[in-house]
Design an enzyme around this catalytic site. Structure first.
Site, PDB file in Angstrom:
ATOM      1  N   TYR A  15       0.820  -1.217   0.000  1.00 17.40           N
ATOM      2  CA  TYR A  15       0.000   0.000   0.000  1.00 17.40           C
ATOM      3  C   TYR A  15       0.854   1.267   0.000  1.00 17.40           C
ATOM      4  O   TYR A  15       0.629   2.167   0.797  1.00 17.40           O
ATOM      5  CB  TYR A  15      -0.955  -0.009   1.206  1.00 17.40           C
ATOM      6  CG  TYR A  15      -2.125  -0.927   0.990  1.00 17.40           C
ATOM      7  CD1 TYR A  15      -3.092  -0.604   0.040  1.00 17.40           C
ATOM      8  CD2 TYR A  15      -2.254  -2.114   1.697  1.00 17.40           C
ATOM      9  CE1 TYR A  15      -4.168  -1.451  -0.191  1.00 17.40           C
ATOM     10  CE2 TYR A  15      -3.320  -2.969   1.463  1.00 17.40           C
ATOM     11  CZ  TYR A  15      -4.279  -2.625   0.522  1.00 17.40           C
ATOM     12  OH  TYR A  15      -5.342  -3.454   0.290  1.00 17.40           O
ATOM     13  N   TYR A 142     -14.577  -4.889   3.684  1.00 19.90           N
ATOM     14  CA  TYR A 142     -13.191  -5.245   3.362  1.00 19.90           C
ATOM     15  C   TYR A 142     -12.886  -6.588   4.003  1.00 19.90           C
ATOM     16  O   TYR A 142     -12.999  -6.747   5.224  1.00 19.90           O
ATOM     17  CB  TYR A 142     -12.182  -4.195   3.872  1.00 19.90           C
ATOM     18  CG  TYR A 142     -10.769  -4.640   3.615  1.00 19.90           C
ATOM     19  CD1 TYR A 142     -10.209  -4.536   2.344  1.00 19.90           C
ATOM     20  CD2 TYR A 142     -10.006  -5.239   4.632  1.00 19.90           C
ATOM     21  CE1 TYR A 142      -8.933  -5.001   2.080  1.00 19.90           C
ATOM     22  CE2 TYR A 142      -8.719  -5.704   4.370  1.00 19.90           C
ATOM     23  CZ  TYR A 142      -8.190  -5.581   3.097  1.00 19.90           C
ATOM     24  OH  TYR A 142      -6.923  -6.052   2.833  1.00 19.90           O
ATOM     25  N   LYS A 266      -5.090 -11.310  12.623  1.00 25.53           N
ATOM     26  CA  LYS A 266      -4.519 -10.095  13.246  1.00 25.53           C
ATOM     27  C   LYS A 266      -4.097 -10.282  14.713  1.00 25.53           C
ATOM     28  O   LYS A 266      -2.981 -10.662  14.978  1.00 25.53           O
ATOM     29  CB  LYS A 266      -5.460  -8.919  13.069  1.00 25.53           C
ATOM     30  CG  LYS A 266      -5.523  -8.468  11.607  1.00 25.53           C
ATOM     31  CD  LYS A 266      -5.967  -7.034  11.415  1.00 25.53           C
ATOM     32  CE  LYS A 266      -5.712  -6.554  10.012  1.00 25.53           C
ATOM     33  NZ  LYS A 266      -6.901  -6.466   9.174  1.00 25.53           N
TER      34      LYS A 266
HETATM   35  C1  LIG Z   1      -7.077  -6.970   7.759  1.00 26.12           C
HETATM   36  C2  LIG Z   1      -8.346  -7.660   7.466  1.00 26.12           C
HETATM   37  C3  LIG Z   1      -8.386  -8.765   6.610  1.00 26.12           C
HETATM   38  C4  LIG Z   1      -7.181  -9.259   5.871  1.00 26.12           C
HETATM   39  O1  LIG Z   1      -6.204  -9.717   6.738  1.00 26.12           O
HETATM   40  P1  LIG Z   1      -4.685  -9.853   6.206  1.00 26.12           P
HETATM   41  O2  LIG Z   1      -3.996 -10.534   7.327  1.00 26.12           O
HETATM   42  O3  LIG Z   1      -4.215  -8.442   5.994  1.00 26.12           O
HETATM   43  O4  LIG Z   1      -4.720 -10.637   4.961  1.00 26.12           O
HETATM   44  C5  LIG Z   1      -9.598  -9.402   6.432  1.00 26.12           C
HETATM   45  N1  LIG Z   1     -10.698  -8.966   7.044  1.00 26.12           N
HETATM   46  C6  LIG Z   1     -10.702  -7.908   7.875  1.00 26.12           C
HETATM   47  C7  LIG Z   1     -11.961  -7.499   8.551  1.00 26.12           C
HETATM   48  C8  LIG Z   1      -9.526  -7.204   8.103  1.00 26.12           C
HETATM   49  O5  LIG Z   1      -9.540  -6.132   8.884  1.00 26.12           O
END
Ligand SMILES: *Cc1c(COP(=O)(O)O)cnc(C)c1O
Length: 424
Positions: A15, A142, A266
């Protein structure tokens, strides 16, 4: 060449428009809510390093547990083989989640957690002999950067170069606190009009990347009830909201309905390692449990169930207990609450949104959206004050590690107020 020059010469960053971007800051050390650059300068990590860090940087207990695991067993193929840490983690995750889930599938990141959920939902219907292939999503969703997860995400700047290659989904309006009735009506119209809806995927309560857009648990409960009545598989993407972000350990704890699949990543390892889990109810698993080989789930990664990731995730869950993290979370929630009401009348700000440990402020701005101008001004301003905040367009948000101190939170709030004075 110094480190910054070597970075520029050899690395392609995510990004980032590499031509116009400033040099990347070289971070060499982390401790608690702080990161230190090569010159020894200290920053407050107010965005939890892309929402991953929950207990603080370089947390000694998690580091220790990863080290122990690395010396014992660092990796093993996960088909035909398993290991104690993966088993214990599955047990603990299922114990920690609301009742109703029964199988854990491991992968590496949020996008893959979503890919797995989508493939499970698609193949579930195929294995059942029903022709259902379309997914309902929120217009501003997203869910990740791989093709499947992009397909179920908003069509916008993130996906524009690939639009032609994304599969077709059904978008409904993103709920807020005013359009609930309309969203439910749209949902019902979609379901009445077609019988090929396989699943509904959503970010519960907070749509993260599209600008911390928030909506009520009541509305989501109503949508999930409609799905249950129509046998539509529900997929909660808790990649961002999981592990305490919304004030409870999982956002779905705010609901009465339990979704069929939940995606976690995450914060799952406390922000130490790339790792993810897609966790399902028994009936999903049962549709794959058959004598026919072709009914198995055709998915896996080289590092599925990686022992280091499992050890970090297990240690992170233990830290929640050891440090009474939910109490720290409650402290952040009430601080945010107080500041939210203070800043809500600020003339520079159009709307304040608050959910748990997430506080978002949408600024007035002409060019809205991710590429908005004010974004860069905000980013530089806070960096110059040694606070790492990474606005999403004209939406400034605080999403801190839970170990952040009350005084650091107050400093961030004060700096935000100073910024609004500067721009007015
Ligand atoms: C960050 C995120 C993703 C993608 O996760 P990555 O580890 O960056 O591939 C998917 N869904 C949500 C809600 C997110 O915030």
């Amino acid at each position: 060449m110094n480190l910054r020059q070597k970075d520029k010469a050899f690395i392609w960053h995510p990004y980032t428009q590499e031509k116009t971007a400033c040099d990347n800051i070289v971070m060499v050390r982390g401790q608690g809510a702080y990161l230190y650059d090569e010159a020894g300068h200290r920053y407050i990590d107010a965005c939890a390093s892309w929402w991953t860090n929950i207990h603080g940087h370089a947390h000694p207990y998690i580091a220790e547990k990863i080290g122990e695991q690395a010396r014992q067993l660092e990796q093993v193929i996960f088909a035909g083989f398993t290991h104690p840490t993966a088993i214990e983690l599955a047990v603990q995750l299922l114990k920690t989640l609301p009742i109703g889930f029964s199988k854990v599938f491991y992968s590496d990141n949020g996008s893959t957690a979503v890919e797995v959920a989508i493939k499970m939902a698609m193949q579930y219907w195929r294995n059942k002999g029903e022709e259902r292939t379309r997914i309902i999503c929120f217009r501003d969703a997203y869910h990740g950067d791989t093709f499947g997860s992009m397909s179920v995400s908003a069509r916008g700047v993130f996906t524009e170069p690939y639009t032609r290659l994304l599969f077709d989904v059904v978008f409904i309006d993103t709920p807020d606190f005013e359009n609930g009735k309309q969203v439910i009506e749209q949902f019902q119209v979609v379901i009445k009009g077609t019988s090929d809806i396989a699943a509904f995927i959503f970010e519960p309560l907070v749509l993260g990347s599209s600008g911390m857009k928030m909506y009520s648990a009541e509305l989501l409960d109503q949508l999930l009830t409609i799905c249950a009545e129509n046998n539509i598989i529900t997929i909660a993407d808790e990649v961002m909201t999981g592990f305490g972000r919304t004030g409870k350990l999982f956002a779905i704890e705010h609901l009465n309905q339990i979704p069929d699949i939940i995606c976690l990543s995450k914060g799952i390892t406390g922000g130490f390692l790339p790792f993810a889990a897609t966790i399902t109810k028994q009936f999903i698993y049962d549709a794959f449990y058959a004598d026919e080989k072709f009914k198995m789930l055709f998915h896996g990664h080289s590092y599925t169930g990686n022992p280091l990731g499992c050890a970090a995730a297990l240690a992170s869950l233990e830290v929640f207990e050891k440090e009474n993290t939910l109490k720290k979370i409650a402290m952040i929630v009430s601080s945010h609450q107080a500041f939210a009401s203070r800043i809500s009348t600020n003339k520079a700000i159009r709307q304040v949104r608050h959910c748990g440990t997430i506080l978002a402020m949408e600024f007035h701005s002409d060019a809205q959206g991710y590429l908005s101008d004010i974004r860069d001004r905000m980013y530089s301003y806070f960096m110059s004050k040694s606070i790492m905040l990474r606005p999403l367009g004209n939406v400034l948000y605080i999403l801190p590690p839970y170990c952040i101190s009350e005084s650091d939170l107050q400093l961030i709030y004060q700096t935000i107020e100073d910024f609004t004075v500067d721009i007015l």
